[in-house]
Motif scaffolding. Structure first.
Motif, PDB file in Angstrom:
ATOM      1  N   ASP A 377     -16.462  -5.666 -50.601  1.00  0.00           N
ATOM      2  CA  ASP A 377     -16.068  -4.325 -51.055  1.00  0.00           C
ATOM      3  C   ASP A 377     -14.946  -3.775 -50.183  1.00  0.00           C
ATOM      4  O   ASP A 377     -13.972  -3.207 -50.688  1.00  0.00           O
ATOM      5  CB  ASP A 377     -17.272  -3.374 -51.034  1.00  0.00           C
ATOM      6  N   TYR A 406     -31.588  -4.823 -51.871  1.00  0.00           N
ATOM      7  CA  TYR A 406     -30.592  -5.114 -52.903  1.00  0.00           C
ATOM      8  C   TYR A 406     -29.429  -4.136 -52.729  1.00  0.00           C
ATOM      9  O   TYR A 406     -29.632  -2.970 -52.385  1.00  0.00           O
ATOM     10  CB  TYR A 406     -31.231  -4.935 -54.283  1.00  0.00           C
ATOM     11  N   PRO A 407     -28.203  -4.602 -52.963  1.00  0.00           N
ATOM     12  CA  PRO A 407     -27.042  -3.710 -52.781  1.00  0.00           C
ATOM     13  C   PRO A 407     -27.243  -2.373 -53.486  1.00  0.00           C
ATOM     14  O   PRO A 407     -27.633  -2.357 -54.658  1.00  0.00           O
ATOM     15  CB  PRO A 407     -25.897  -4.514 -53.405  1.00  0.00           C
ATOM     16  N   THR A 409     -24.954  -0.037 -53.995  1.00  0.00           N
ATOM     17  CA  THR A 409     -23.778   0.483 -54.712  1.00  0.00           C
ATOM     18  C   THR A 409     -23.211  -0.642 -55.559  1.00  0.00           C
ATOM     19  O   THR A 409     -23.333  -1.819 -55.207  1.00  0.00           O
ATOM     20  CB  THR A 409     -22.676   0.923 -53.724  1.00  0.00           C
ATOM     21  N   PRO A 410     -22.622  -0.278 -56.690  1.00  0.00           N
ATOM     22  CA  PRO A 410     -21.980  -1.329 -57.494  1.00  0.00           C
ATOM     23  C   PRO A 410     -20.806  -1.907 -56.713  1.00  0.00           C
ATOM     24  O   PRO A 410     -20.339  -1.325 -55.737  1.00  0.00           O
ATOM     25  CB  PRO A 410     -21.505  -0.593 -58.751  1.00  0.00           C
ATOM     26  N   MET A 411     -20.355  -3.039 -57.156  1.00  0.00           N
ATOM     27  CA  MET A 411     -19.209  -3.651 -56.485  1.00  0.00           C
ATOM     28  C   MET A 411     -18.008  -2.728 -56.512  1.00  0.00           C
ATOM     29  O   MET A 411     -17.715  -2.114 -57.530  1.00  0.00           O
ATOM     30  CB  MET A 411     -18.810  -4.932 -57.221  1.00  0.00           C
TER      31      MET A 411
END
Ligand SMILES: Cc1ncc(C[n+]2csc(CCOP(=O)(O)OP(=O)(O)O)c2C)c(N)n1
Ligand SMILES: Cc1ncc(C[n+]2csc(CCOP(=O)(O)OP(=O)(O)O)c2C)c(N)n1
Ligand code: SF4
Ligand code: SF4
Ligand SMILES: [Mg+2]
Ligand SMILES: [Mg+2]
Lengths: 611, 344, 611, 344
Positions: A377, A406-407, A409-411
Motif C-alpha cells: 500500500d 485480516y487486513p 483496509t482495502p488495498m
C-alpha cells in the motif's frame, strides 16, 4: 503404535524449583538434522501452555560445523535470548566450551558416546547412550544419524516433565499431520524417554508445568509471516536471488501463493522468478511494478548493495516496489547466519545522489505479517521503492504470535489513471494534488494519451528528457514534498510514556523483546523509562514530541555505529544533544541482561524517588 | 499485399505519423536513426496498436532511440546494461504486451552481457534489438566488447581483444530466433523486424549500425597515435562532421556485399542464401564461426526454432495479466487466512 | 602566413568602461566543434594577464543539442559562475531564450544567418555574416562547419580588444604547438577580426586590458590535474568504465603515464584496463591493491552505486584503493553533464553494514593534483578504499592554477612486511601498534609465513574464518579504532576565522569559489563570516572548535538534502542546534549572487557594529 | 617419471602435507573435496613453490575450498560472481603469480556469467576451475544456470530453463584452453590440472562435482512435489546423510561411462578419444553441441590454442611486476613535473 505414555517423574527438589522458566541449548553439528527434534521440543513446551521461543544459532555451512538451538521457556512470556542453563551436548567439537559456559547449577544432557567433557561438580549431568539406544532402531542406515536426535528429545521431555503424548502431538504438528513420519520418529523419542525414566534420577530444578498462556497463539517464523502478509497484500510478482537469511521468505511466499492464489484450473495468479543475481532481481521487480503488478523481492546485505543503482532508478522514475532486507551481519559477506540491524542507514539512502526511501521496521512476527501487506500500500500510494527491514533473528526463528488480523483496509493501489480517466493533456509527473504524488498510467492501457517514456534521466513533468535547471529543481522539490507525504503513509511509532520517567528509549525491530524484558526489571528497580518503538522511516512528529518530553533519550540498536541515532540527530538537530546512542553488534540477539547493563548508566530513578 | 501509403490510415486507423516519436537528438547519419525509421514503418505496416506495445532500452545513444519512435506507446529507458531485467518483470506482469527493446553493443555486450544471456535463456517474448556499432557512442567512442580485434580508432587506440559476437552468444545461449541486419539495408531490416515481432520468445536482432561520430576519418585513420604528444586531427572530439546516411542497395541472397563506412573502413556483409536452413542449430553456429574466420558478417535470419516455450508459458500465466487482476483475486478471503493460521 | 595583425579598436565609451571584468557566453550546438574556439578565447584573455575561467554547460548528447560555454574575465580574480552579459549567439534553437536572458546593456554577437532573434532595444547587437565569411575559405567542405567557429573568435577578439597576435599565440598553445593546425585556423580567425574591424562600431563597455595577474599560472582542468597528481603518486594500475564526467580523468591518466612512466625500451610501468562495467572496475582495483599496486578508478554516480558491494569488501578485507567520483547530478542517471555534490553521504557510507570510508574533498585544481598523490598515501597507510569526491565543474572545466608543488613527502606505502621481516607467527589482522592498522603482506612474497586468505567473511586476527561473537567484535572495534587513526591521515580543514564574526560557514569542494566571492562582498557590506573549508571526512577536532566558536554555523553544499550538514549533526550532536543547512542543486555551479542570497538571512553584522 | 611419495620432499623441499590447507568444512563426499585433494597432489607433483601461486574464489561451497588447499599460498575469497575482476587486478599488478581460481556454477554461470565471459575474452593467465554441481550448494539447493532443463529436485522443484554450458561459453568467448573433468576421475583431473597450470592464458576447467546434500534421494526422486501440502521426505533439509565419495574407475579415451550419483540419477561422461584434434575450434564446438543433444558430457581437453597473447602480453608488462616497482620508478622527477607543467 506407541504404548500409552508413562507418567513423568514427579520428584524434583521442590525448594529451588524452576518451573516453566529456564533456558536450554541444544548443541549439535550442522547437517545432522537436529532441527526437527529442536522444533518439536519447542512445540511441546508450547502445547503445555507455556510461553516459549527458539533461536537457532547456526553456521554458514551445510554439514559438520557447530550449531546451537536455544529454547527459552518463560512463564512470564519473555522471549529474548538468555544464557542457557541446560545443555544438550551432542557436538564433540564444542563439548568443552559448551560445558564450560554453563552457570553453576546448570544441567548437561550428554551424548554418552562423546569423550572428554570437562568435569564440573557444580553441574548436574545426565548421560544418554545414543549409539546403544539406536542399535535396535529399525530404519535405513543413512537415516539413523537423523533419528538419533529423537533420543534427546525423549530424554529431555522426561527431564522437563513433558508427557509423551504431548511430545507425540508436537511431532505430529511438526510433520504437518503426516502420520507416517510420526510413526518413524516416535519410537526413538520413546526410547530416549524410557531410558531417562529407567536410568536417570531427577537432580535439577528445571521443569515445565501446564499453564494456559499459549491458547490461541501460533508458532511461526518472521519470514513465513512476512510471506503470508505479502500474499494477503496481493503480491503478484517476486523476483529474487537466494541469500541467507532471506531465502526462506521467498520459499514461504511460493508456498502460500501456490495454495492461496491458484485458480481452480490450476493457473497461478502470481509468478516468482529466480533471477541470475540481485541486480536482475530488483530490475524485474521494478519492471513489474511499472507495469502495474504488486512486486517484491527479498534479500540481505550483499544483495542490498547490488540493488543500489536500480533502487535509485525506482526512486527517480517513481516505481512502486517492496524490498525485504532480512538483515545479517555485515559489512561485506560478514556473518551470513548471524543477526544484525546494520543496514538501516544504507537502505534508507540507497543510491547515489539525493535518494531517500521509506523503511518499515517490524519488531514482531505479527508486524511481519501486517507490514507484509501494508508495504505494498505504501509503495503503490507513494509510487516508490519501500524497504522492510527485518533480521535473521526475527525472520528465521520461531516465535509465538497472536493470530494475524485480516487486513483492515482495502488495498491502496495509489493514483492510477485508466482508460477514459486519462486526460488528453496527461503528463506523468503533474502534481495535481500538491502532495508530491502524480497519477500514473500503466502500459497496455487502451488510451494512448497515457503513454510516457519512464526514465532515470532528468525530465520535465511530462517525463520528457530535460536538462533545464528549473525542471530538475521542480522535480526534486516535488520528490521532497512526496517524502513528507510519506511520513503520513507509513506506520506510526508506538509510544509508551511512563509517568515520572525522565529518560526515554527509542528502539526498533527485533531488539524490542530484550528491551521489554529489561524494562520491566529496571522499572521494578526504580529506574523506569519511556519507550518509543519506531515502526518506520521517515519519522513523524511523535518522535520529536517524545524526545522533547524527556531529559534524555537513548537510541538502542544492533549495529556498531548507532545508525538510527545518527539519522535522528540529523532529522532533529535542535534535539540532538538529548539523543544518546547504545549500539552493539556481535551477531547474537540481545539479551535483557545486556540491555540492562548498557542502559543502566543512562537511567535515573523515577522522579519523586530518592536518588 | 502492398503496404499502405504513409498518410493513409492503416487497419487500426493510424497514419504513419502516429507511429513517430519525438525528434531525434542523435547525430545526422547515425545508423540508429535509420533503424528507428524502419520500426515506425513496420509498426505502421503491421497495423500494430501502439498501446499493445512497449519500448524498452538501456543507456546509450541506441537506448535513447525509443524516444524517437512509437510516441503513443509506453516505454522505459532503464539502466545501462539492465534492460533485460526490466523487461522480464514488465512482461511477466503483463504478458500480453509486445515489446521492442533497443540496446547497444556496450549495453548488451559489455556491462549487460550477463543479463542479455539470461533473458535469452528464459526465452522472454520480446524483440531484442542491438544497435551494434562496436563503440560506446554516448561516452565518446571507446571500444565496446563487439569491436573487432586489432581495430584502431583515433580516440580509443587499438582494440586488443576478440569481439563478442552477439549472434553466436544468443545461439549458444538457447535463443530460438537469431538474426543479423544492417542499418543501411532497410528492406531486409523490415523483413527481419516483422519476423521478430511475430516470434513467441526472445528474438535477437543484431543490427550493424555505424556510428558516424566515433569512427575514424579516412584521412587520419593510419596516422593517428594516442596522446597529446603526437599528431591530432584537425577536428576535435567535439566536432561531428556532416554525414550522409549509408544506404545499401539491394543485393541478392547468397551475395557478399562490401560497404564502405564513413571512416573509409569496409564491412563485408554476406546475405544468407535462399534455401539456407535456419533450423539447424549446429549448422548455424558453424556458419557464424566460419564467416567470422573469413572476416565477414552474415546477415539474414540465422537461426529459427519456435519449439521452446516462452517464459510466460513456463510460468503458466493465465488470460488476465497479473497487473490487471482485481483486488478480489489478489487478496484471499478471511476464511483462507483462518485456514492457514490454523496450521501454526 | 597571416599578415601583421591589425591594431584593435580603441574607441570604447570611456565612461562606463567594464575593463577585464565581464561574463560572456557562447551558445552553439553540440558537435559543431566550438570548443576549440572557446578555449582559445579563454586562453587569449589569460595571455593578456587577466584572470579568467571557463565553464562548459553541455548536453548529454553528441550532436545537435544546445551547449553553452561561459567565460568570465575578472580583474579581481573571481572565477565563479556569473550570469553572462555578452552572448555569442550561434544556435538557432536557443536564440530566443539566449537573447531574452541578457541583462539590459548586454551584448549580442549574432550569427547573421540565423533568423528571428527577439528585438531588444536595451542590448548592443553585432551581426556576423558567417556563411559569407566562410565562402572564400579554402578547406575540405566537411571541415567548414568546424572552422566557422573561428569567425566569432576573431570578431569577439576585436570587440574585446584582444590583439590578433595574442589570438594566434593562444591558438598555437591550444593546438599544442602544431603549426599546421594553427595555419588552417588562423585565417578564419582573421576573417572574423577583420569583418568586425571593417563593419562594426564598438558600442559597448566591455573590454580586456593587459594586466599581470596570470604570470606563472596555468590553465588546466581538474580531471587533468587529478590524473597528473595520480601519476606523481605512483599510480600503477587503473581500471575503469567510461562515464561522464570522469572519463577525461582516465584519458589524461593514460596520457601522463604514457609520457612519464614508460621505460626507455618502451615498457610501461603501469596498466590501465577498460573494464566491462564498474563492478568489474572496482574489483580489478581491489585485486591490484591487494597484490601491492597503487590502484585507482574513476567514476560517477551510477558507477558509484555499482561499486557498493566491492567497496564494502575493500573496507572489511582492508584493501587499499583510490576511487575518484567526479560527481554529476543524481539520483539515477540524472543529468550526466551537470555538476553536483550529491554523492557525499552515499560514498562515505558505501556498502551495507557499518562501513565508513575516508573521503577527500578537493576544491581547486591544485588540490586535485595534491590529493591525486595523497589519496594513495592515505589508502595504503590505512589499507582501505579512499574516495576523492570532485565534480563535473571542477573536473571538466578549465581553471587557472598555480604551478603544482612536487610532493613534499615520500610515498607512504603503509605497513607492509616483506621477506624476513615477516614473523613466523604472522597474522594479517594483529593490531601490533594499537592504531587499528595491522601490517600486511603481499602475494608473491618468498616468505610463505605471510600467506593468508583474504576474505569478506567474518574472521579472526589471523584472517581465518570465524563466526565467534568475540572475533567479530574485536575486529570491528579495531576497524573503528582505525577510523580514528584515519582522522589524522587525511587533509585537515582550512580554517579562516574573522575577528568579530559570529557566524561561521562550512563548505567543501568546488563551491568554494562562489563562496569566496560572496564572502568578500558580504564582508564589505558589514556581514563577515568565518570560513571552514572541509578537505576530508572523517572530520577532526578543528571542526568542533570552529562550530563552538561561532553562534551559528551554516553548511553550504550543492545537493538537495544538505548531506554534510546531516553528517556533521550526527558527528557533533551536542553542537547540532548550531548547525544550519544551505543546500541547493539544479545542475549549474553556484554563483556568488546565489550564495549571497542564501547566506544573507543567516548573517548578522559584525560584533561592535550597529545592527 | 614416477611422482614422489607424499612424505618425501619434492624438488622445492616440501612434502605433500605442506600443500594442504585447513580442514575442510564441506560435506563428506562433496565433489569439491575430491578436487581440492587433486590440487594438493598436483602442486606437490609439479614442485610448485606455494608462494608463486595465488588462490582466488568467489562465494559458495566451491569458493570456500581454497581454504582447504595450499595453506602456504596467499589467496582472496572475493564476492559472489566477481572473482574474475579480482583476478584481473591481482595478476596485472603481479603477472608473475600463477593462479588457481575456484568458482561454482552459480558463481560463474548465474551471477558471474558476465565477468566469466569477459575474463576469458581478456585471456588472463589463470586456471579457471568451476566446480559444477548444477545447484547453489551453500544456499541449500536452488538450481544454478547449469542445471539441466527439466531436472527435478526435491527442494527446488523443476528447472524450466536450458543449461548454460560453460565449456561452450568459454569456447565462443575466445578461450584457448577448454576442458571438462569429473571430480570422481582423479587421474584425468590431475592431467587436466597440470595442462591448465602450464597454459599461458585463461584455462577453463569445468569439473562436474556432485553435491551430496542437495540432490534427490532416490526414494523420493519422483514422489516429491513442492510445498508443505504435499509429501515431504523423512529427512529435512537440515539433514545431510552420510555419503561415500564417488570414484570413477579408469575408462578408456573414446568411451562413454555412465556414473550413478548419490541421488540415483545418472551422468553420461564421454571421454574424448585419443587422436581427437583439440585445435579445431569449429569441430570442438560441434562436438560439444552434439554431445549436449545426446544428453552426454564430453570430458577431456576439448580445445587448445596457445596462439592468443595473454593479457599480460597485451599490456606489455615488463620484468618487474607493477607491485614490485620501487618508489624511484613510480614517482617521476621534479624535472618531469616541471616539463609537463610548462605545457599548461
Ligand atoms: C552504470 C553506468 N556506467 C556507465 C555509464 C555511461 N554510459 C552511458 S552510455 C554508455 C555506452 C553506451 O554504448 P552502447 O551501448 O554501445 O550505445 P551507443 O551509444 O554506442 O549506441 C556508457 C558507458 C552509465 N550510464 N551507467
Ligand atoms: C551477492 C550475493 N548474493 C547471494 C549470495 C548468497 N550465496 C552464497 S553462495 C551462493 C550460491 C553458490 O552456488 P555455486 O557457485 O554453484 O557454489 P556451490 O555452493 O554450489 O559450490 C549464493 C547465492 C551471496 N553470498 N552474495
Ligand atoms: S555518437 Fe555515434 S552512436 Fe551516438 S548518435 Fe552519434 S553517430 Fe549515433
Ligand atoms: S552442500 Fe553440496 S556443494 Fe556444499 S559442501 Fe555440501 S555437498 Fe558440497
Ligand atoms: Mg555502441
Ligand atoms: Mg554449485
Amino acid at each position: 503404535m506407541p504404548e500409552s505414555p508413562p507418567a513423568p517423574h514427579g520428584d524434583a527438589p521442590a525448594s529451588a524449583a524452576r518451573v516453566s522458566d529456564f533456558s536450554l541449548v541444544v548443541s549439535t553439528a550442522n547437517g545432522t538434522g537436529s532441527q526437527t527434534a529442536n522444533l518439536t521440543l519447542l512445540r511441546s513446551i508450547f502445547l503445555m501452555g507455556v510461553p516459549v521461543h527458539g533461536k537457532n544459532v547456526f553456521p554458514s555451512n551445510i554439514q559438520g560445523l557447530p550449531t546451537w538451538f536455544h529454547i527459552r521457556a518463560s512463564r512470564d512470556g519473555w522471549v529474548a535470548r538468555q544464557d542457557p542453563e541446560l545443555l544438550v551436548a551432542f557436538n564433540p567439537a564444542t563439548l568443552h566450551e559448551d560445558v564450560d559456559s554453563l552457570p553453576p547449577g546448570g544441567v548437561v544432557i550428554r551424548n554418552a558416546d562423546l569423550r572428554g567433557a570437562p568435569e564440573r561438580d557444580d553441574l548436574v549431568t545426565y548421560d544418554l547412550p545414543v549409539k546403544e539406544l539406536m542399535d535396535g532402531v529399525d530404519a535405513a542406515p543413512k537415516l539413523k544419524g537423523y533419528l538419533a536426535n529423537m533420543t534427546y528429545l525423549g530424554a529431555i521431555g522426561w527431564l522437563l516433565g513433558l508427557p509423551l503424548d504431548v511430545l507425540e502431538t508436537a511431532l505430529e504438528q511438526q510433520f504437518g499431520g503426516r502420520r507416517k513420519l510420526v510413526d518413524a520418529n516416535l519410537p526413538v523419542v520413546e526410547r530416549g524417554w524410557r531410558h531417562a525414566d529407567a536410568h536417570w534420577t531427577k537432580a535439577d530444578p528445571f521443569r515445565v508445568e501446564r499453564m494456559d498462556a499459549t491458547r490461541d497463539l501460533m508458532l511461526i517464523t518472521g519470514n513465513d509471516a512476512a510471506a503470508l502478509g505479502a500474499t494477503f497484500g496481493g503480491a503478484t510478482f517476486a523476483a529474487w536471488y537466494p541469500i541467507t537469511p532471506s531465502t526462506s521468505l521467498v520459499d514461504a511466499l511460493r508456498e502460500h501463493l501456490t495454495e492461496l492464489r491458484t485458480d481452480a484450473d490450476g493457473t497461478p495468479t502470481w509468478s516468482v522468478v529466480q533471477a541470475e543475481d540481485e541486480l536482475a532481481a530488483i530490475g524485474m521487480v521494478l519492471g513489474a511494478g511499472w507495469a502495474g503488478a504488486r512486486a517484491m523481492t527479498a534479500t540481505s546485505g550483499p544483495g542490498l548493495s547490488l540493488m543500489a543503482e536500480f533502487t535509485g532508478l525506482g526512486y527517480f522514475a517513481e516505481v512502486p516496489a517492496v524490498i525485504w532486507d532480512v538483515q545479517r551481519v555485515g559489512p561485506s559477506t560478514g556473518l551470513p547466519t548471524r543477526t544484525s540491524q546494520g543496514d538501516l542507514a544504507f537502505a534508507h539512502g540507497l543510491g547515489h545522489g539525493d535518494a531517500k526511501h521509506p523503511v518499515l521496521l517490524p519488531a514482531t512476527v505479527e508486524e511481519c505479517f501486517e507490514f507484509g501487506w501494508k508495504a505494498f500500500d505504501v509503495a503503490e500510494a507513494a509510487q516508490t521503492p519501500v524497504f522492510v527491514l527485518t533480521d535473521l533473528d526475527l525472520g528465521m526463528n520461531t516465535w509465538m504470535a497472536e493470530r494475524f488480523a485480516y487486513p483492515d483496509t482495502p488495498m491502496n493501489r495509489g493514483k492510477v489513471l485508466r482508460g477514459d480517466a486519462i486526460p488528453p493533456d496527461y503528463g506523468r509527473y503533474h502534481d495535481v494534488d500538491g502532495d508530491g504524488i502524480a497519477p500514473r498510467t500503466l502500459p497496455g492501457d487502451p488510451n494512448a494519451d497515457g503513454a510516457y517514456f519512464a526514465r532515470g534521466t532528468g525530465h520535465d513533468a511530462d517525463a520528457v528528457y530535460s536538462e533545464r535547471p528549473e525542471h530538475w529543481r521542480a522535480n526534486t522539490e516535488r520528490l521532497a514534498r512526496k517524502y513528507d507525504t510519506i511520513r503520513t503513509l507509513v506506520p506510526r511509532p508506538d509510544v509508551d510514556r511512563v509517568d515520572g520517567a525522565t529518560i526515554g528509549v527509542i528502539a526498533y525491530g527485533s531488539t524490542l523483546h530484550a528491551i521489554h524484558e529489561a524494562r520491566a526489571a529496571l522499572a521494578a528497580d526504580g529506574t523506569p523509562f519511556s519507550l518509543l518503538r519506531l515502526k518506520a522511516l521517515p519519522i513523524d512528529d511523535a518522535v520529536r514530541a517524545f524526545v522533547e518530553a524527556h531529559d534524555a533519550t537513548v537510541v538502542v540498536e544492533m549495529n556498531r555505529d548507532g545508525q538510527l541515532a545518527d539519522l535522528l540527530r540529523a532529522d532533529l538537530p535542535d534535539l540532538a544533544p538529548k539523543l544518546r546512542s547504545v549500539a552493539h553488534l556481535d551477531g547474537l540477539p540481545f539479551s535483557a541482561a545486556q540491555i540492562r547493563t548498557w542502559l543502566t548508566p543512562h537511567l535515573v530513578p523515577a522522579k519523586g524517588e530518592a536518588a | 499485399m502492398t503496404p499502405p501509403t504513409p498518410l493513409v490510415p492503416n487497419a487500426v486507423g493510424l497514419t504513419k505519423r502516429d507511429y513517430g516519436g519525438r525528434p531525434s537528438t542523435l547525430c545526422k547519419g547515425c545508423g540508429h536513426n535509420a533503424i528507428a525509421n524502419q520500426i515506425v514503418q513496420v509498426a505502421y505496416e503491421l497495423d500494430v496498436a501502439p498501446e499493445s506495445i512497449i519500448k524498452l532500452s538501456g543507456i546509450g545513444c541506441s537506448s535513447k532511440s525509443p524516444a524517437y519512435f512509437l510516441g503513443r506507446s509506453h516505454g522505459f529507458n532503464a539502466l545501462h546494461g539492465r534492460m533485460p531485467s526490466i523487461a522480464t518483470g514488465a512482461l511477466t506482469a503483463n504478458h500480453h504486451l509486445r515489446t521492442i527493446a533497443v540496446s547497444g553493443d556496450g549495453d548488451s555486450g559489455s556491462i549487460g552481457l550477463g543479463q542479455f544471456k539470461h533473458v535469452v535463456r528464459r526465452n522472454l517474448r520480446m524483440v531484442y534489438l542491438i544497435e551494434n556499432n562496436g563503440v560506446y557512442g554516448l561516452t565518446k567512442g571507446q571500444f565496446s566488447a563487439t569491436a573487432e580485434d586489432g581495430l584502431e580508432l583515433k580516440y580509443a587506440g587499438t582494440n586488443p581483444y576478440p569481439p563478442v559476437d552477439l549472434c553466436s552468444e544468443a545461439l549458444i545461449g538457447g535463443a530460438g530466433f537469431v538474426a543479423r541486419g544492417f542499418a543501411g539495408d532497410a528492406a531486409q531490416l523490415r523483413e527481419l523486424l516483422k519476423a521478430a515481432l511475430a516470434f513467441d520468445g526472445t528474438a535477437v536482432l543484431d543490427v550493424v549500425s555505424p556510428c558516424v561520430a566515433f569512427n575514424n576519418d579516412d584521412a587520419s585513420q593510419k596516422s593517428y597515435a594516442y596522446g597529446r604528444a603526437n599528431e591530432v586531427p584537425l577536428e576535435d572530439v567535439g566536432y561531428v562532421p556532416p554525414r550522409e546516411d549509408i544506404v545499401l542497395d539491394d543485393h541478392e541472397p547468397g551475395e557478399t556485399r562490401v560497404v564502405e563506412l564513413h571512416d573509409g573502413s569496409r564491412l563485408a556483409l554476406s546475405k544468407i542464401e535462399e534455401g539456407y536452413d535456419p533450423t539447424d542449430r549446429i549448422a548455424a553456429l558453424t556458419r557464424l564461426q566460419e564467416a567470422e574466420a573469413r572476416g565477414e558478417l552474415v546477415t539474414g535470419l540465422i537461426y529459427y526454432d519456435a519449439s521452446r516455450p516462452s517464459l510466460a508459458q513456463e510460468l503458466r500465466l493465465g488470460d488476465t495479466a497479473l497487473a490487471d487482476l482485481p483486488e478480489e483475486r489478489l487478496r484471499p478471503s478471511p476464511d483462507a487466512l483462518n485456514r492457514v493460521l490454523d496450521r501454526y
